[in-house]
Write an enzyme that holds these catalytic residues in place. Structure first.
Site, PDB file in Angstrom:
ATOM      1  N   GLU A  44      -1.884  -1.263  83.961  1.00  0.00           N
ATOM      2  CA  GLU A  44      -1.544   0.226  83.166  1.00  0.00           C
ATOM      3  C   GLU A  44      -0.394   0.700  83.602  1.00  0.00           C
ATOM      4  OE1 GLU A  44      -3.773   4.568  83.199  1.00  0.00           O
ATOM      5  OE2 GLU A  44      -4.221   3.358  84.626  1.00  0.00           O
ATOM      6  N   ASP A 124       4.069  10.112  78.179  1.00  0.00           N
ATOM      7  CA  ASP A 124       4.951  11.254  77.627  1.00  0.00           C
ATOM      8  C   ASP A 124       5.504  11.190  76.096  1.00  0.00           C
ATOM      9  OD1 ASP A 124       6.947  13.282  77.441  1.00  0.00           O
ATOM     10  OD2 ASP A 124       7.554  13.121  79.674  1.00  0.00           O
ATOM     11  N   LYS A 128      11.463  15.420  71.282  1.00  0.00           N
ATOM     12  CA  LYS A 128      12.585  15.570  70.535  1.00  0.00           C
ATOM     13  C   LYS A 128      13.035  14.178  70.000  1.00  0.00           C
ATOM     14  CE  LYS A 128      14.150  19.376  73.216  1.00  0.00           C
ATOM     15  NZ  LYS A 128      15.380  19.794  74.239  1.00  0.00           N
ATOM     16  N   GLU A 199      -7.890  11.023  83.768  1.00  0.00           N
ATOM     17  CA  GLU A 199      -8.018  12.638  84.052  1.00  0.00           C
ATOM     18  C   GLU A 199      -7.658  13.482  82.802  1.00  0.00           C
ATOM     19  OE1 GLU A 199      -6.491  10.688  87.933  1.00  0.00           O
ATOM     20  OE2 GLU A 199      -6.251  10.432  85.945  1.00  0.00           O
ATOM     21  N   TYR A 200      -6.615  13.023  81.915  1.00  0.00           N
ATOM     22  CA  TYR A 200      -6.328  13.843  81.109  1.00  0.00           C
ATOM     23  C   TYR A 200      -7.003  13.928  79.912  1.00  0.00           C
ATOM     24  CZ  TYR A 200      -1.371  14.636  82.719  1.00  0.00           C
ATOM     25  OH  TYR A 200      -0.212  15.118  83.360  1.00  0.00           O
ATOM     26  N   GLU A 201      -7.617  12.653  79.720  1.00  0.00           N
ATOM     27  CA  GLU A 201      -8.669  12.531  78.409  1.00  0.00           C
ATOM     28  C   GLU A 201      -9.752  13.372  78.815  1.00  0.00           C
ATOM     29  OE1 GLU A 201     -10.499   8.587  76.120  1.00  0.00           O
ATOM     30  OE2 GLU A 201      -9.517   8.405  78.030  1.00  0.00           O
TER      31      GLU A 201
END
Length: 261
Positions: A44, A124, A128, A199-201
């Site tokens: 990962e 991330d 931009k 965690e984000y998921e």
């Protein structure tokens, strides 16, 4: 991103040589010796706090796992997650290593064909346009992945960013890579119990936000297996269609006989 680590964090990491690797360059081409076996190696890139790689490695002791991040504090948190996961799922930490390293220099720690799978989870998005080359699915990074992955190689990518997902699909397609299991809303019908969440998921799912996912087939053996699976699925579909057609023909014949009689 800057993380404030606890006092004594360096000493804490150095005290865990069986789990934490602080000088991974020394193991280039020798990771199977590190694990002491020839099992597949899954990595990962950007593991964050380590929930995903810790749980995945605990659930799959037959596979070796490496979680990589460049911050001492995240490696420390990951080591705690790893030990917590073993308390929940059992087993030991022999199939997991947590590596402190900048993944931009991936080829400095892995030899060509040394890995079987790479996970990119909620990287991330660098929204931009001028920062596009920093995205972990930019062609420059994907070329690195192709080099370190072997004949069974795959990339599994998840993100909550629709723009990054579209960019990534185009990036993979431009490189002529085969994709499968493309999903714009991975948990639309409820959480996928066959996949480990980050965690984000978990947070995004609880908020009702769609998760995008794709698997990219890199290695020749992986590609051959993918093509074979598609052919089998097509054949199974044709067989089902023929069965339905024959059944309809039989029923029509029965109806015709009844009408004649």
């Amino acid at each position: 991103m800057r993380l404030r680590g606890r006092k004594g964090i360096k000493e804490a990491l150095e005290a865990q040589p069986e789990l934490v690797v602080l000088e991974p360059q020394a193991h280039k081409g020798r990771w199977r010796e590190v694990f002491g076996n020839d099992r597949p190696i899954h990595v990962e890139l950007g593991m964050g706090k380590g929930k995903f790689i810790s749980e995945l490695s605990a659930l799959n002791p037959q596979t070796n796992y490496i979680g990589i991040d460049m911050y001492d504090e995240l490696i420390r948190r990951g080591s705690e997650k790893a030990r917590d996961s073993r308390e929940v799922h059992g087993g030991d930490l022999s199939n997991l290593r947590l590596v402190r390293f900048n993944i931009e220099y991936l080829e400095d720690i892995f030899e060509s064909g040394e890995l079987d799978r790479i996970y990119l989870n909620f990287s991330d998005p660098w929204p931009k346009k001028k920062h596009a080359r920093r995205r972990l699915t930019h062609a420059a990074f994907v070329r690195k992945y192709e080099k370190v992955l072997n004949d069974n190689g795959e990339i599994h990518f998840k993100t909550d960013s629709r723009s990054l997902f579209e960019f990534s699909l185009n990036s993979f397609a431009d490189l002529g890579l085969r994709m499968r299991n493309i999903s714009l809303d991975l948990h639309a019908e409820g959480p996928r119990t066959d996949l480990v969440m980050t965690e984000y998921e978990t947070k995004f799912f609880e908020r009702g936000m769609p998760i995008h996912r794709v698997e990219v087939v890199i290695g020749e053996k992986a590609l051959a297996a993918h093509v074979k699976r598609l052919a089998e699925e097509d054949e199974a579909g044709l067989n089902r269609k023929e069965t339905r057609t024959n059944s309809c023909a039989k029923n029509n014949g029965t109806i015709s006989r009844l009408l004649v009689e």
